[in-house]
Design an enzyme around this catalytic site. Structure first.
Site, PDB file in Angstrom:
ATOM      1  N   HIS A 135       4.731   5.851   5.077  1.00 52.41           N
ATOM      2  CA  HIS A 135       4.361   7.264   5.008  1.00 52.41           C
ATOM      3  C   HIS A 135       5.273   8.009   4.032  1.00 52.41           C
ATOM      4  O   HIS A 135       6.160   8.744   4.433  1.00 52.41           O
ATOM      5  CB  HIS A 135       4.450   7.879   6.424  1.00 52.41           C
ATOM      6  CG  HIS A 135       4.037   9.310   6.514  1.00 52.41           C
ATOM      7  ND1 HIS A 135       3.133   9.905   5.659  1.00 52.41           N
ATOM      8  CD2 HIS A 135       4.411  10.290   7.381  1.00 52.41           C
ATOM      9  CE1 HIS A 135       2.977  11.190   6.009  1.00 52.41           C
ATOM     10  NE2 HIS A 135       3.753  11.448   7.034  1.00 52.41           N
ATOM     11  N   LYS A 155       2.020   4.218   9.723  1.00 52.84           N
ATOM     12  CA  LYS A 155       3.039   3.510  10.478  1.00 52.84           C
ATOM     13  C   LYS A 155       3.539   2.267   9.745  1.00 52.84           C
ATOM     14  O   LYS A 155       4.739   2.032   9.650  1.00 52.84           O
ATOM     15  CB  LYS A 155       2.473   3.108  11.850  1.00 52.84           C
ATOM     16  CG  LYS A 155       3.371   2.193  12.658  1.00 52.84           C
ATOM     17  CD  LYS A 155       4.606   2.942  13.140  1.00 52.84           C
ATOM     18  CE  LYS A 155       5.755   2.023  13.492  1.00 52.84           C
ATOM     19  NZ  LYS A 155       6.464   1.491  12.342  1.00 52.84           N
ATOM     20  N   SER A 183       6.397   6.811  11.762  1.00 54.17           N
ATOM     21  CA  SER A 183       6.181   6.221  10.450  1.00 54.17           C
ATOM     22  C   SER A 183       7.502   6.287   9.679  1.00 54.17           C
ATOM     23  O   SER A 183       8.325   7.148   9.933  1.00 54.17           O
ATOM     24  CB  SER A 183       5.085   6.992   9.723  1.00 54.17           C
ATOM     25  OG  SER A 183       5.338   8.377   9.804  1.00 54.17           O
ATOM     26  N   CYS A 190       2.715  17.221   4.799  1.00 62.41           N
ATOM     27  CA  CYS A 190       2.384  15.797   4.776  1.00 62.41           C
ATOM     28  C   CYS A 190       0.947  15.543   4.349  1.00 62.41           C
ATOM     29  O   CYS A 190       0.554  14.402   4.126  1.00 62.41           O
ATOM     30  CB  CYS A 190       2.620  15.166   6.152  1.00 62.41           C
ATOM     31  SG  CYS A 190       4.361  15.153   6.595  1.00 62.41           S
TER      32      CYS A 190
END
Lengths: 383, 356, 141
Positions: free
Chosen positions: A332, A328, A207, A83
């Site tokens: 994401h 959030k 998210s 991520c």
């Protein structure tokens, strides 16, 4: 090593882009950033992306984006750090410019997640964990964070409701961000009644799955003013890792990689945490926000949630976070988020924060976290 | 002792060196099955039967039973030279269950392994083969397991009893035995009482062969022949264990052979959990060993459709007291139960319905 | 199904094979080639007891592909007496029956729910301690 500045930014709206493909989004963000810098063609393109292979059956993504952005021939590589891929691409671009290897470099973060059914996305995200000893046992990413959140709540005596300020603040900030996915506020009741994904993590702790791309253009600082009136300096860029699995860590409630990368960044700049004007943190889950605040030394151990409850994270607080909605509420798109954070930090430092402008800000920090906090990339930007 | 030729005699004296049981946690109340299919409650043969969990199969259940057997004694892995699994519910049609079990127990690679099939007699078939390996001197120890996750067609009368469970027995020389085998034999004929065709999910009964011509005939013949060969009578036995397709059959068989309710009581598990097929008589024997005292004599007769019975006469040795404590007993598994009151949940657990 | 991959994993999946540093005694699951604690590469095989204690747990409503039982599975962070932790599915237990601190033991189960075709993947899960072992655990706790 040369000093490096950001001379252009671009982003697509974050959301469920049924009409736009992986390549459409990547080209749009790349071209927008180049246009912002007044450029046609970079020397190199670094693409931050986590799982285009599993989500879109497309690897060799950097070549594809260089090609369709109109400049086949340049050096183009995909950078992957789960991520944190988008931030990792910025880190690699920074290294490329600082080293003198390239002068004009684009870093674009991109993810297209909504082409697959949700269980396929869940499986794809789980590849950021230990494939043999977490994912192969059906341990999802949300489950890992849920184990951590429950531990944190039991250790420090918090309830689920205590985490609400992170979500409420992020949604408030997203309302005025035209690029955000959820431009609507949520109430504490919404948060409490949100359905569970993996107890105690609810949908609103998490998210969203979404699509998006964000890009920045980097060049040596001494050339920056020839491209823009408002260059933003990369004061620090640092990556660090931790064990890939959550279980082996001596201290489960401590984000070692986040701490290490933040402190490397602090050391590179000579700045202290209290000199940071705002913090784009990795709020993939509410528990990650809390532990990020602690790892970057903005809050004491166990006080990350309290820090949010005491309103320090608001736009006018001691340390505004997620100023355009964060992971959030802006959304994401995993491999893109780190790049969105940089774009938003640049906008703040240029005074382009819109209704969410942080007043008089000169130093902004962005930290992107990958895996179960097993990798973290921290940037400190300044004007 | 004179040695009639019908006995399966070994070169060395052999016995059960250790044992372990397993019964899954789920119990479907048979009234829920009856309610679905409109059967009168008074015609339901038992109250509840064991149901495997969604992540269980014969291999996983064998592993636990065998681990329990190995935990009770200190026997080095390289002393165990064979593992046989008797079952009619193999996880794969072709690929041995026994190699998974051997691997999980750390017994590979120098070990004999195979799955055996003889309907509900497969477990005792594995026991006699283990006895042969040890009794011939081919192996110091050999492991025999009888285990099933019995399948039944929804709505079929078998659905009220087809259950899951079984037991593992580690055979060794008599001097290491907690129960010595003093005689055994096998009695088989070609009898079409029950069968399942290849590529079919569920077995079927062969018209009216099930009772007298099959279960009762073979169980009686094997038991009587063994008693005659050994010169023993039912009253010489403290305990008796039979294959348990349903409570009625077991009671009637015991009565016909001259065994009392008291003799069959500790190994009579069908009323609580149903018919665990290849595991049924072995699980009963494990339950008897859980409470047996040195000197107790145990009569064991299995039955498998197709058809045949294996009969064993066992004498419990003082070593029964030296088995390690702390290993779950049959009673622990019987008491550990999760009642399933809903037929739909049962169908889901049995993978008869599933979410696409 | 990735046959070679799961084939390689038998010793850890079936038997919880771990490693222990011969130099400093630090223990690792999964096994490692280098000791994180002292840097030694002299690590020896260690077979774990299979006993453990729940440190944290979660009921998962949104499973990965191949892990959906339709009703939500339990995942737990488990602390082992050998000085290490692992994450595994819990089995044979209803969500209301388990809490942190509870003693659990390893069992071998089917890991995936999509095994009608291809390899059946067996591996470790944990469940509340059964029978007399439970009493032992309670006494020592």
């Amino acid at each position: 090593m040369r000093d490096v500045s950001i001379i252009g930014v671009g982003q697509t709206p974050v959301g469920e882009h049924w009409a736009h493909s992986l390549r459409d989004l990547g080209v749009e963000a790349t071209r927008a950033a180049l246009a912002d810098a007044g450029l046609e063609r970079p020397d190199a393109l670094f693409v931050g992306n986590m799982v285009s292979g599993l989500l879109c059956q497309q690897e060799n993504l950097a070549t594809l984006l260089a090609d369709f952005s109109g400049f086949p021939g340049i050096e183009a590589l995909k950078i992957e750090a789960a991520c944190a891929s988008g931030a990792a691409a910025v880190r690699v671009a920074q290294l490329a410019v600082a080293s003198g290897a390239h002068d004009l470099v684009v870093a674009v973060g991109i993810e297209k997640m909504t082409d697959l059914a949700i269980d396929g996305v869940t499986s794809a995200l789980a590849t950021a964990a230990d494939a043999d000893y977490e994912a192969a046992h059906g341990v999802t990413f949300t489950a890992l964070n849920a184990l951590l959140m429950r531990l944190y709540m039991e250790r420090y005596g918090y309830t689920r409701a205590d985490f609400a300020p992170f979500v409420i603040t992020a949604h408030e900030n997203a309302v005025t961000n035209p690029y955000a996915m959820f431009r609507e506020t949520v109430t504490p009741e919404d948060f409490l009644n949100s359905p569970m994904v993996a107890e105690p993590i609810s949908i609103l702790d998490s998210s969203p799955v979404c699509d998006g791309a964000a890009a920045v253009v980097l060049c040596p600082s001494d050339r920056a003013r020839s491209f823009t009136e408002q260059p933003v300096k990369i004061l620090a860029s640092a990556t660090a890792t931790d064990t890939i699995g959550l279980a082996p860590r001596k201290d489960l409630l401590w984000f070692g990689a986040a701490y290490e990368s933040a402190h490397r960044a602090y050391r590179q700049t000579g700045l202290r945490p209290e000199e940071v004007d705002f913090f784009e943190l990795h709020d993939a889950f509410t528990i990650v926000s809390a532990l990020s605040l602690e790892a970057a030394c903005f809050a004491e151990r166990g006080q990350g949630v309290r820090f949010a409850q005491e309103c320090h994270i608001h736009r006018n607080g001691k340390l505004p976070i997620c100023t355009q909605g964060g992971l959030k509420a802006r959304g994401h798109p995993v491999g893109a988020s780190g790049a969105y954070q940089i774009v938003e930090a640049v906008n703040q430092l240029r005074g382009h924060g819109g209704p969410n402008q942080v007043a008089n800000c000169r130093v902004g920090m962005a930290q992107s976290i990958g895996g179960m906090a097993s990798v973290a990339v921290t940037h400190i930007l300044g004007v | 002792m004179s040695a009639p030729s019908i006995l399966l005699r070994t070169e060395h004296r052999v016995g059960i060196a250790s044992y372990g049981a397993y019964v899954p946690r789920g119990r479907i109340r048979t009234e829920a099955i009856a309610a679905c299919w409109g059967l009168e409650q008074k015609r339901v043969p038992i109250r509840a039967k064991s149901v495997p969990g969604p992540d269980e199969d014969t291999a996983t259940m064998c592993i636990e039973a065998a681990q329990n057997a190995l935990r009770r004694v200190a026997v080095a892995a390289d002393q165990i030279r064979a593992v046989w699994v008797g079952t009619e519910s193999k996880p794969y049609a072709v690929k041995p269950t026994s190699t998974v079990v051997a691997e999980a127990l750390g017994l590979t690679p120098f070990i004999s392994a195979a799955d055996m099939e003889f309907a509900c007699k497969a477990g005792s078939e594995a026991m006699q083969t283990a006895m042969a390996y040890v009794g011939s001197g081919m192996a110091r120890y050999a492991l025999a397991i009888g285990m099933d996750t019995a399948q039944s067609r929804p709505g079929d009368s078998l659905e009220y009893t087809a259950a899951a469970g079984g037991a593992a027995f580690l055979f060794g020389r008599a001097e290491n035995a907690v129960a010595e085998v003093e005689g055994s034999l096998s009695y088989v004929t070609d009898t079409p009482d029950f069968f399942r065709h290849a590529h079919r999910h569920y077995p079927q009964h062969g018209q009216r062969f099930t009772g007298d011509a099959a279960y009762f005939h073979h169980s009686q013949q094997a038991t009587r022949a063994l008693l005659d060969a050994l010169g023993r009578a039912p009253q010489d036995y403290r305990w008796a264990v039979f294959h348990q397709p349903n409570p009625k059959f077991v009671r009637r068989l015991a009565r016909q052979l001259g065994f009392t309710e008291e003799q069959i009581r500790p190994g009579f598990l069908a009323p609580a959990i149903g018919n665990t097929y290849a595991g049924s008589s072995l699980l009963g024997l494990a339950a008897v060993l859980d409470i047996a005292r040195p000197g107790d004599r145990i009569l064991f007769t299995s039955y498998g459709s197709g058809a045949g019975s294996d009969a064993l006469s066992l004498v419990v040795t003082p070593r029964i007291g030296s088995l390690r404590a702390g290993v779950p007993r049959v009673r622990d598994y019987l008491e550990r139960k999760q009642e399933i009151g809903d037929y739909g949940v049962y169908l889901r657990l049995m993978k008869k319905i599933h979410r696409e | 199904m990735e046959l070679p991959r799961y084939h390689r994993l038998r010793s850890t999946f079936y038997r919880l094979q771990a490693s222990r540093c011969a130099a400093c005694q630090a223990t690792y699951f999964p096994p490692r080639p280098y000791c994180l604690h002292c840097g030694s590469r002299n690590l020896e095989e260690l077979r774990l007891s299979g006993r453990g204690r729940v440190l944290s747990l979660t009921r998962v409503y949104q499973p990965s592909r191949g892990f959906s039982d339709g009703v939500g599975t339990l995942t737990a962070l488990i602390e082992l007496p050998e000085g290490l932790r692992l994450i595994a599915q819990l089995t044979d237990v209803e969500p209301a029956e388990v809490e942190t601190g509870q003693e659990v033991e390893m069992v071998v189960r089917r890991l995936r729910t999509d095994e009608e075709q291809g390899l059946i993947v067996y591996g470790y899960k944990f469940r509340p301690v059964v029978g007399a072992r439970a009493a032992e655990g309670a006494n020592s706790a």
